[in-house]
Design a protein around this motif. Structure first.
Motif, short mmCIF file in Angstrom:
data_model
loop_
_atom_site.label_atom_id
_atom_site.label_comp_id
_atom_site.label_asym_id
_atom_site.label_seq_id
_atom_site.Cartn_x
_atom_site.Cartn_y
_atom_site.Cartn_z
N UNK A 715 -19.79 19.20 15.60
CA UNK A 715 -19.61 20.24 15.78
C UNK A 715 -20.35 21.50 14.83
N UNK A 716 -21.39 20.84 14.12
CA UNK A 716 -22.14 21.53 13.13
C UNK A 716 -22.63 22.70 13.93
N UNK A 717 -23.41 22.35 15.08
CA UNK A 717 -24.11 23.45 15.83
C UNK A 717 -23.21 24.68 16.33
N UNK A 718 -22.03 24.48 16.69
CA UNK A 718 -21.21 25.67 17.19
C UNK A 718 -20.63 26.26 15.95
N UNK A 719 -20.48 25.48 14.90
CA UNK A 719 -19.66 25.98 13.76
C UNK A 719 -20.98 27.06 13.05
N UNK A 734 -21.08 40.19 6.53
CA UNK A 734 -20.51 39.09 7.22
C UNK A 734 -19.84 37.94 6.52
N UNK A 735 -20.03 36.72 6.83
CA UNK A 735 -19.21 35.65 6.51
C UNK A 735 -20.30 35.00 5.48
N UNK A 736 -19.94 34.61 4.15
CA UNK A 736 -20.76 33.90 3.11
C UNK A 736 -20.52 32.51 2.93
N UNK A 737 -19.13 32.13 3.54
CA UNK A 737 -18.69 30.73 3.34
C UNK A 737 -17.94 30.14 4.49
N UNK A 738 -18.21 29.09 5.00
CA UNK A 738 -17.47 28.42 6.25
C UNK A 738 -16.98 27.26 5.83
N UNK A 739 -15.60 27.10 5.90
CA UNK A 739 -14.77 25.54 5.53
C UNK A 739 -14.82 24.91 6.76
N UNK A 740 -15.26 23.76 6.82
CA UNK A 740 -15.21 22.94 8.01
C UNK A 740 -14.60 21.64 7.79
N UNK A 741 -14.25 20.74 8.54
CA UNK A 741 -13.76 19.18 8.59
C UNK A 741 -15.13 18.60 8.51
N UNK A 742 -15.06 17.03 8.56
CA UNK A 742 -16.14 16.10 8.70
C UNK A 742 -16.88 16.33 9.92
N UNK A 743 -16.13 16.52 11.30
CA UNK A 743 -16.86 16.80 12.39
C UNK A 743 -17.81 18.01 12.42
N UNK A 744 -17.48 19.20 11.40
CA UNK A 744 -18.18 20.29 11.35
C UNK A 744 -19.20 20.27 10.80
N UNK A 745 -19.77 19.36 10.03
CA UNK A 745 -21.10 19.17 9.33
C UNK A 745 -21.86 18.00 9.60
N UNK A 746 -23.21 18.31 9.32
CA UNK A 746 -24.25 17.21 9.35
C UNK A 746 -25.19 17.77 7.95
N UNK A 759 -22.96 29.33 3.33
CA UNK A 759 -22.66 28.03 2.92
C UNK A 759 -21.78 27.32 3.87
N UNK A 760 -21.99 26.11 4.20
CA UNK A 760 -21.11 25.26 5.00
C UNK A 760 -20.32 24.48 3.85
N UNK A 761 -19.27 24.49 4.00
CA UNK A 761 -18.29 23.67 3.07
C UNK A 761 -17.30 22.73 3.89
N UNK A 762 -17.77 21.43 3.69
CA UNK A 762 -17.01 20.39 4.54
C UNK A 762 -15.76 19.74 3.69
N UNK A 763 -14.77 19.40 4.23
CA UNK A 763 -13.68 18.64 3.66
C UNK A 763 -14.06 17.27 4.20
N UNK A 764 -14.54 16.21 3.18
CA UNK A 764 -15.19 14.99 3.67
C UNK A 764 -14.06 14.17 3.78
N UNK A 765 -14.24 13.05 4.70
CA UNK A 765 -13.33 12.17 5.06
C UNK A 765 -13.87 10.87 4.28
#
Length: 977
Positions: A715-719, A734-746, A759-765
């Motif tokens: 889901x990194x693309x849609x994020x 606008x937005x300067x930081x986006x928190x995502x889960x593991x699926x939301x980043x590469x 910045x893309x900020x993932x919560x890693x699993x």
């Protein structure tokens, strides 16, 4: 499209009723205004002059209409100026002389710096409207854009009739130009044949060809694939794949195509020839592009199913083999222990047990899956036969295309074996199977290799189809090379990026040194430990101290707010934001149209269909709701309505306690649906078929972006896409930081996001992803050595830097969506210079992020808070949409986008209504001296829904709001007044 600040721009009269919020936001008198009015006019003229002033400022138009003025505005003007004003008044009662009215308008224009439109202005406006008309989707959009253009340039907006006449003539001019382009591009014989054949009866379905083409694909079964391919074949026979109409923006092509979709076939014959040609051509072209994408997606899903089934068969086969192997070992063990039998007898018995054991070495699991896949040759061959009709193109010497060509040649010749000595460009993993002595099996392996290779090639962009939207040539998705060379500096300036990689790497390296030192300090302080497994570990966050007061205060707050009916809430929010005017691109003409629009919004945004909504709303026809449901599918309207509601919610000071609007979280929510939808996937948690709704939730709780997605995909693309499109509409960065889960980043996603300015900020699993990747020349503190991997190649970043910048600039400019870009340049594109640069840079950025994540507990707490806030909004969405998407709904792309957008709008309406009520209640408590700390309010949210009744009979309080929401001018024209 202008936001809330443009709500009243272009109106030529005031509604009979107005909310206090609108009066104070749009029609406010400043201190300097009052000083000028008091100094310039005598006491009995001040109210009239002030009304002309605030109306001109809000609308950009003079107030000439003699209708009744809203009493809320009269009362406000009187209180601010300290003069008596009547509760019921109009311009006719306030101005006995037209000369006085005219003088006040001239003064207000001079005071505000407005100029009357002249010949030069008309010429400039006409030129701008001709340019805008090439992208505007409807004439109403064009007129609204023109009013905003005049308003921003402080030019007095002319009479509605003059502006509308200009808009109509320009719109007709653009349509004539497009029709001329169509006639010059498409042979007359093709146009005549297309016009004639669409009204004929389709042989198989029993409906007209036009209705047959309108029917969207169902599930990804062989039958659906065959039907989709038949439609593509039909459209190609008409020549639609040769029509070069790329000069017209795709969204405008969709808008013309949707007109045909919304009309009954009998009405199409009543259109004039030019209009029918315009709409039919773009309907056929857009249908071909979308059907091609659907077919490729369905076949991709089909290939995935075949591979998955082969995997399951292999797993079962290996489990049985392991059980058999164990039984043989036990039997051998028993034979060894039988002392009463001779050694020769026991060896002979053991030989029998091992006689049928294969002599070849054991294969890997992946090799076993490939071997099992070749056994499913009938289904693979049927799928390949379907794909042969598509005009695939690709890079020179693309292996999958060469394999497809060889398979096609063999099938056409009737061969059942792969001839020896055939030049097959097979990868090493398939080589042994294709070079097998069994030549029939070798052909089956070649077919399996071709179908899987074709799918991978389409995903990474090395294979493409010209008559497709998402699977075009990769270079066509990006800014053209010559244009990139000419405009490179302008794009880099817009992105604030250096032209060379070295400057970016040097700055990043300095940040890494500081953050690594901070992480080492956190390790020394005991906040971070390095485990024996060579990964970073940290303790759980400590809960914030609480005595229960925030929760008790929240309960008291919503008890004071009281219960609400969903219909009342929707109408009240419409009165405050005017979202219905955005959805219709004008004010509703009558009460029936307004209520039908609300019904269409509910039918899209909940599990209730149009017929059921009509049953819930007295005296409303289901057909009217269905018509407006189609109107909601017009691109961009639901997104702009959502922006209106979010802007209203953010005007309340309580939202500043929740955040500053520069941080957000994003995640997907599953909507249950039928397995018969071709994009439905099994939800990994609930094991039910579902589609995903991906949302971006601000730190102030509102949903600022939404998009339907397919589950179980990265889901990194849609994020990234959500942040880019949101930031395009903001003037505050606008937005300067986006928190995502593991699926939301590469790793590629992190690099692209950073280069786009956030910045893309993932919560890693996975613990394995907690390694710190660094270049070889960058030293880390000695104690961190176990978790450091010096694997980053700075040369790869430098080599792919220009291509990476071109990709990012293409996303920023809207030429390609981040979703498609990350599919083509993501993990499927391994070996590509751009992918390698993005991957290496992304790993560096992830290291920088992990230093903050592990070493700064407050940063980690903020990230988790944002993600939890998004989950609370998902709970509200589930309360709105409690059921599942019906099997007959959501098959079309536009309809699924409308479902997602409507659900988001209904959710935002609840959030905005709760925010407004919370603000009013808190202000009232504080005025009474009741204590309520900001720290308590900071830990409450507006995503509460237990006090709202979403179901039952919907009775909209029209008597309270229709004077604010309906087009008064249309009502007066209809009654002849």
């Amino acid at each position: 499209m202008p936001g809330m600040e443009f709500r009243y721009v272009g109106i030529d009269r005031l509604p009979a009723k107005m909310s206090e919020f609108d009066v104070e936001r749009y029609f406010a008198l400043t201190d300097s205004d009052m000083a000028e009015v008091n100094e310039r006019f005598r006491r009995d003229w001040r109210a009239g002059a002030a009304i002309q002033l605030v109306f001109l400022r809000a609308s950009g138009h003079t107030l000439d209409h003699v209708g009744t003025l809203p009493r809320q505005l009269l009362r406000y003007i009187g209180e601010r100026l300290g003069v008596p004003t009547p509760t019921i008044a109009s311009l006719r009662t306030m101005y006995h002389r037209y000369k006085t009215l005219y003088d006040h308008q001239v003064w207000a224009c001079d005071y505000l710096g407005l100029t009357r439109i002249g010949p030069d202005h008309w010429a400039g406006l006409g030129a701008w409207m001709r340019q805008d008309a090439k992208e505007s989707l409807t004439p109403e959009d064009l007129l609204q854009h023109a009013r905003s253009w005049l308003y921003e340039r402080r030019i007095l907006i002319p009479a509605e009739r003059a502006l509308r006449d200009l808009g109509r003539s320009i719109w007709a001019e653009i349509e004539r130009a497009v029709v001329a382009m169509i006639e010059a591009t498409i042979p007359e014989s093709q146009l005549a044949r297309a016009d004639a054949v669409l009204s004929t009866r389709h042989e198989t379905s029993g409906v007209t060809v036009l209705e047959w083409l309108k029917t969207p694909p169902a599930r990804h079964s062989p039958t659906t694939i065959a039907e989709t391919l038949e439609k593509i074949r039909f459209l190609k026979e008409l020549g639609a794949h040769t029509w070069q109409l790329d000069a017209v923006p795709m969204e405008k092509q969709r808008a013309w195509a949707k007109r045909i979709e919304a009309r009954r076939p009998v009405k199409i014959r009543e259109l004039k020839a030019s209009t029918r040609t315009l709409e039919l051509v773009f309907f056929l072209r857009v249908t071909l592009l979308e059907l091609t994408d659907s077919l490729l997606y369905q076949t991709g899903r089909r290939v995935s199913d075949l591979v998955r089934q082969a995997y399951e068969k292999t797993t079962t086969k290996q489990a049985r083999s392991a059980a058999d192997y164990r039984q043989r070992l036990l039997a051998i063990k028993m034979l060894v222990g039988e002392a009463e039998r001779s050694a020769e007898e026991r060896l002979a018995e053991i030989g029998k047990l091992l006689g049928d054991l294969p002599s070849k070495p054991a294969m890997s699991h992946a090799a076993s899956v490939r071997e099992t896949l070749t056994e499913d040759n009938q289904r693979i061959r049927a799928l390949l036969t379907s794909l042969r009709e598509l005009d695939f193109a690709g890079r020179e010497a693309e292996p999958s295309l060469r394999q497809l060509a060889l398979v096609t040649k063999l099938h056409d010749s009737g061969a059942s074996e792969l001839p020896r000595g055939s030049e097959v460009p097979a990868s090493g993993s398939w080589h042994d199977l294709i070079e097998n002595d069994d030549r029939k099996r070798a052909l089956h392996a070649l077919e399996a290799s071709a179908i899987t290779g074709l799918r991978k090639g389409l995903r990474r962009g090395s294979v493409w189809i010209h008559h497709s939207l998402s699977f075009r040539e990769r270079d066509q998705l990006l800014i053209p090379s010559t244009q990139w060379e000419n405009e490179r500096d302008r794009h880099l300036s817009s992105l604030a990026l250096p032209s060379t990689a070295n400057a970016f790497i040097d700055r990043l390296s300095e940040h890494l040194k500081v953050n690594l030192a901070a992480l080492d300090e956190a390790r020394e302080a005991g906040r971070v430990t390095i485990g024996s497994d060579g990964t970073l570990h940290l303790s759980a966050l400590e809960a914030l101290p609480t005595d229960g007061l925030p929760r008790k205060t929240r309960d008291m707050l919503f008890k004071a707010i009281g219960t609400a009916q969903f219909a009342d809430l929707i109408m009240e929010m419409d009165a405050r934001t005017g979202f219905s005017a955005v959805l219709l691109a004008r004010r509703a003409r009558d009460a029936n149209e307004l209520v039908a629009l609300y019904g269409a919004l509910i039918a899209h945004g909940t599990e209730i269909d149009a017929k059921a909504v009509a049953a819930m709303i007295p005296q409303l026809d289901a057909a009217h709701i269905s018509t407006l449901m189609r109107a909601l599918e017009m691109p961009g309207r639901l997104a702009r309505a959502n922006d209106r509601v979010i802007e209203f919610q953010r005007t309340h000071t309580i939202t500043e306690l929740w955040g500053d609007g520069q941080r957000a979280s994003s995640d997907s929510m599953s909507l249950d649906t039928s397995p018969h939808l071709f994009y439905a996937r099994a939800d990994p948690r609930r094991r039910t078929h579902a589609v995903g709704i991906y949302t971006h939730v601000l730190d102030q709780h509102g949903i600022v972006y939404n998009q339907p997605i397919v589950l179980n995909e990265r889901q990194a693309g849609v994020a990234i896409e959500g942040v880019v499109r949101h930031n395009d509409t903001r003037d505050d960065g606008g937005l300067l930081r986006l928190s995502v889960d593991t699926h939301g980043y590469t790793s590629v996603g992190m690099a692209v996001a950073k280069l786009l300015g956030f910045d893309l900020c993932p919560r890693l699993r996975n613990l394995a992803e907690r390694k710190l990747y660094l270049p070889r020349r960058l030293a880390a503190p000695d104690k961190l050595t176990p978790v450091v991997a010096h694997e980053i190649s700075l040369k790869a970043i430098r080599d792919g830097w220009d291509g990476l910048l071109r990709l990012v600039a293409s996303i920023k400019s809207g030429r390609v969506s981040a979703v498609v870009a990350l599919q083509r340049f993501g993990s499927a594109a391994q070996g590509d210079a751009v992918y390698r640069a993005a991957d290496q840079l992304g790993k560096l950025l992830r290291t920088l992020f992990l230093c903050d994540y592990f070493g700064n507990p407050e940063f980690r707490r903020e990230l988790h808070t944002l993600l939890n806030r998004g989950e609370s909004v998902h709970q509200l969405q589930r309360a709105v949409y409690t059921g599942k998407v019906a099997p007959e709904r959501g098959r079309r792309r536009d309809e699924m986008i409308a479902i997602s957008g409507s659900l988001t709008l209904l959710t935002n309406l609840v959030i905005a209504w709760n925010t407004q009520r919370m603000q009013v209640t808190v202000d009232a408590w504080r005025q009474k001296g009741q204590r309520i700390d900001d720290d308590w309010l900071r830990r409450m949210g507006p995503a509460h829904f237990g006090h709202i009744n979403f179901r039952g009979t919907l009775r909209f309080p029209l008597h309270l709001y229709q004077e604010m929401l309906l087009d008064a001018a249309h009502g007066q024209r209809a009654t002849g007044s």
